[in-house]
Design a protein around this motif. Structure first.
Motif, PDB file in Angstrom:
ATOM      1  N   TYR A   1      46.947  36.600  39.237  1.00  0.00           N
ATOM      2  CA  TYR A   1      46.996  37.452  38.059  1.00  0.00           C
ATOM      3  C   TYR A   1      48.174  37.054  37.189  1.00  0.00           C
ATOM      4  CZ  TYR A   1      47.306  41.778  35.298  1.00  0.00           C
ATOM      5  OH  TYR A   1      47.357  42.698  34.288  1.00  0.00           O
TER       6      TYR A   1
ATOM      7  N   SER B   1      35.713  41.560  45.123  1.00  0.00           N
ATOM      8  CA  SER B   1      36.959  42.140  44.658  1.00  0.00           C
ATOM      9  C   SER B   1      37.332  43.344  45.495  1.00  0.00           C
ATOM     10  CB  SER B   1      36.849  42.586  43.192  1.00  0.00           C
ATOM     11  OG  SER B   1      36.638  41.497  42.367  1.00  0.00           O
TER      12      SER B   1
ATOM     13  N   ASN C   1      43.721  33.064  34.966  1.00  0.00           N
ATOM     14  CA  ASN C   1      43.853  34.461  35.369  1.00  0.00           C
ATOM     15  C   ASN C   1      42.558  34.946  36.026  1.00  0.00           C
ATOM     16  OD1 ASN C   1      44.300  37.203  35.565  1.00  0.00           O
ATOM     17  ND2 ASN C   1      44.896  37.466  33.429  1.00  0.00           N
ATOM     18  N   GLN C   2      42.660  35.437  37.262  1.00  0.00           N
ATOM     19  CA  GLN C   2      41.502  35.955  37.993  1.00  0.00           C
ATOM     20  C   GLN C   2      41.490  37.481  38.048  1.00  0.00           C
ATOM     21  OE1 GLN C   2      39.031  33.744  39.224  1.00  0.00           O
ATOM     22  NE2 GLN C   2      40.272  32.387  37.954  1.00  0.00           N
ATOM     23  N   GLY C   3      42.374  38.119  37.283  1.00  0.00           N
ATOM     24  CA  GLY C   3      42.411  39.581  37.235  1.00  0.00           C
ATOM     25  C   GLY C   3      43.426  40.168  38.187  1.00  0.00           C
ATOM     26  N   PRO C   4      43.685  41.479  38.065  1.00  0.00           N
ATOM     27  CA  PRO C   4      44.765  42.110  38.829  1.00  0.00           C
ATOM     28  C   PRO C   4      44.435  42.381  40.297  1.00  0.00           C
ATOM     29  CG  PRO C   4      43.663  43.748  37.491  1.00  0.00           C
ATOM     30  CD  PRO C   4      43.062  42.420  37.127  1.00  0.00           C
ATOM     31  N   ASN C   5      43.170  42.356  40.676  1.00  0.00           N
ATOM     32  CA  ASN C   5      42.797  42.698  42.046  1.00  0.00           C
ATOM     33  C   ASN C   5      42.811  41.477  42.959  1.00  0.00           C
ATOM     34  OD1 ASN C   5      42.278  45.400  41.327  1.00  0.00           O
ATOM     35  ND2 ASN C   5      40.222  44.851  40.645  1.00  0.00           N
ATOM     36  N   TRP C   6      43.054  41.729  44.232  1.00  0.00           N
ATOM     37  CA  TRP C   6      42.902  40.688  45.240  1.00  0.00           C
ATOM     38  C   TRP C   6      41.427  40.333  45.344  1.00  0.00           C
ATOM     39  CZ3 TRP C   6      46.484  38.125  48.285  1.00  0.00           C
ATOM     40  CH2 TRP C   6      47.815  38.548  48.128  1.00  0.00           C
TER      41      TRP C   6
ATOM     42  N   ASN D   1      45.418  36.322  45.123  1.00  0.00           N
ATOM     43  CA  ASN D   1      45.785  37.063  43.925  1.00  0.00           C
ATOM     44  C   ASN D   1      46.313  36.046  42.928  1.00  0.00           C
ATOM     45  OD1 ASN D   1      47.740  38.593  42.070  1.00  0.00           O
ATOM     46  ND2 ASN D   1      46.491  40.193  43.007  1.00  0.00           N
TER      47      ASN D   1
END
Length: 118
Positions: free
Chosen positions: A37, A116, A63-68, A35
């Motif tokens: 984020y 994701s 930033n790779q986004g809010p999801n694992w 994660n």
């Protein structure tokens, strides 16, 4: 593993987590979830060490986004190697990162790079 980016941490600080030794005569697949984020996200590296040499197998920054994310990384054939996860703090306190559920399996990786969890 979780890295905290708030003070007293400063940009560029790093934390390393090293696995126990593995042996993969035919190579293998490193599987892990991450994660990353945050607006000021740093870098996560995966480095293979086998005695006198080190090889960066994988790296992600920003930033790779809010999801694992589930990542699979091909590990070349080698005897008695370790894998090091290196988290490097980004430019602000919104660069906390985490990894979970790390494993190495025999054979080739099965996913096309990432998946994701939604």
């Amino acid at each position: 593993m979780y890295t905290e980016a708030s003070a007293p941490r400063v940009p560029g600080d790093s934390a390393q987590l090293v696995t126990t030794p593995y042996s993969s005569p035919q190579g293998g697949c490193l599987n892990f979830w991450s994660n990353m984020y945050g607006a000021t996200m740093g870098t996560l590296n995966v480095i293979m060490n086998n005695g006198a040499s080190s090889t960066k197998l994988w790296s992600r920054s920003g930033n790779q986004g809010p999801n694992w994310q589930l990542w699979q990384v091909s590990v070349p054939a080698s005897a008695n190697y370790t894998i090091m996860f290196e988290g490097i703090v980004g430019n602000g306190f919104t660069s906390d990162m985490a990894i979970d559920d790390v494993s190495v399996t025999a054979g080739s990786c099965t996913l096309p790079g990432e998946k994701s969890l939604t």
